[in-house]
Design an enzyme around this catalytic site. Sequence first.
Site, PDB file in Angstrom:
ATOM      1  CD  GLU A 183      19.309  15.802  27.517  1.00 62.62           C
ATOM      2  OE1 GLU A 183      20.383  15.565  28.085  1.00 62.62           O
ATOM      3  OE2 GLU A 183      18.642  14.936  26.961  1.00 62.62           O
ATOM      4  CB  SER A 240       5.918  15.227  27.090  1.00 62.33           C
ATOM      5  OG  SER A 240       6.995  16.044  27.504  1.00 62.33           O
ATOM      6  CB  THR A 261      12.498  20.518  26.056  1.00 62.28           C
ATOM      7  OG1 THR A 261      13.694  20.600  26.827  1.00 62.28           O
ATOM      8  CG2 THR A 261      12.796  20.965  24.641  1.00 62.28           C
ATOM      9  CB  THR A 294       8.656  11.523  34.436  1.00 62.46           C
ATOM     10  OG1 THR A 294       7.983  12.565  33.736  1.00 62.46           O
ATOM     11  CG2 THR A 294       8.302  10.201  33.827  1.00 62.46           C
ATOM     12  CG  ASN A 350       3.388   8.333  29.121  1.00 63.99           C
ATOM     13  OD1 ASN A 350       3.336   7.973  27.947  1.00 63.99           O
ATOM     14  ND2 ASN A 350       4.372   9.059  29.599  1.00 63.99           N
ATOM     15  CG  ASN A 398       7.922   5.966  22.680  1.00 67.72           C
ATOM     16  OD1 ASN A 398       7.020   6.523  23.280  1.00 67.72           O
ATOM     17  ND2 ASN A 398       9.195   6.204  22.926  1.00 67.72           N
ATOM     18  CD  GLU A 408     -11.563  15.423   4.102  1.00 66.95           C
ATOM     19  OE1 GLU A 408     -12.290  14.432   4.202  1.00 66.95           O
ATOM     20  OE2 GLU A 408     -10.715  15.552   3.204  1.00 66.95           O
TER      21      GLU A 408
END
Length: 451
Positions: free
Chosen positions: A71, A140, A145, A179, A206, A228, A254
């Site tokens: 979206e 996430s 999505t 959420t 989170n 973030n 590595e």
Amino acid sequence: MRECISIHVGQAGVQIGNACWELYCLEHGIQPSGQMPSDKAVGGKDDSFNTFFSETGSGKHVPRAVFVDLEPTVVDEIRTGLYRQLFHPEQLITGKEDAANNYARGHYTIGKEHIDLVLDRVRKLSDQCTGLQGFLIFHSFGGGTGSGFTSLLMERLSVDYGKKSKLEFSIYPAPQVATAVVEPYNSILTTHTTLEHSDCAFMVDNEAIYDICKRNLDIERPSYTNLNRLISQVVSSITASLRFDGALNVDLTEFQTNLVPYPRIHFPLVTYAPIISAEKAYHEQLAVAEVTSACFEPANQMVKCDPRHGKYMACCMLYRGDVVPKDVNAAIATIKTKRSIQFVDWCPTGFKVGINYQPPTVVPGGDLAKVQRAVCMLSNTTAVAEAWARLDHKFDLMYAKRAFVHWYVGEGMEEGEFSEAREDLAALEKDYEEVGLDTFEAEEEEGGDEY
């Protein structure tokens, strides 16, 4: 060159992408327009930062990144924001209707309409690379999505780019701050699907980040921007060795070689230090020994679990800033003497070190203090299984009543996928348990039955 392509999927991925690219630009002195005043050789291909930025003929630096969301609102913020000139418009891909927190919509119905376009953009980016090293995928677990589309993308990338590394940065649903109600479903479905396609997945919880912001940075009500920015510092530390010349450089493959003992056990725990606000930093001594021992405090971890209850299989310490190997060796020797830090008996050495002389940069007006040195520790510990167990338990509570399942089935999934995914995660928990057993215990268990 060893280029990396970053793919940011869904709202969480896109917003973390914003924070990361803002920080990279500050670290490399690239302006929001993409110009880089300090870069004298226009079109010079040999600079280290060219792993993450491609350079146009006019001297503009363009991130090797794709932003995808089903979206438009979140990506529209980039299209109108400060860094709108940095990205090529084709790098920002949006759909019209979102995945509505539904893995099946992200993976089947809505996702499959967009996947070819996204792969086409990725193909164009990879064509500009001379030696593509791999992909960094940000998403996430909880969103539709982030879970559904990412797993579809990972499957397709495996087909198109077989051997290239794929590293994930995954936002794990916070135990308290949820959420969406269906986060456990989405998380388990996406983990099951991507498990065989991902080479290494750094989980970020989170809630752990909320607690760090509250405790270390004195932010009473942390916003996603605060979270973030903290996550972007961590990502920057992990990728610094790819973007700067260092004394002990570490590249993508590595990480895997040193952190992943078995293909399925690829979920390192991330810890970062020092996370400290400007007023505190002024009064504290943050030498190599202090920041190193801070990494073994559960409070500084990005996922809530207790390594003191588990065992370490491998440990990767990435230092940046004013650090010399002698101090690092002393700090690690001290850590090894502590009883609370246990390694599995089949992996006695266990430490890999990277040092990068570029000190950490902070975003102006951000929450973190400017420090001389920082360390990011990536450790593969059996304690991460606690995080899976928590998620599996929540999944079981809902699935026992088949709650919300009809939304997934209505989008073309079969109920069997749920039980299949759940069994796979049960196996993953078991894998972690077995890896942590001492060698002789494991042999006793197996020795009982003769074949």
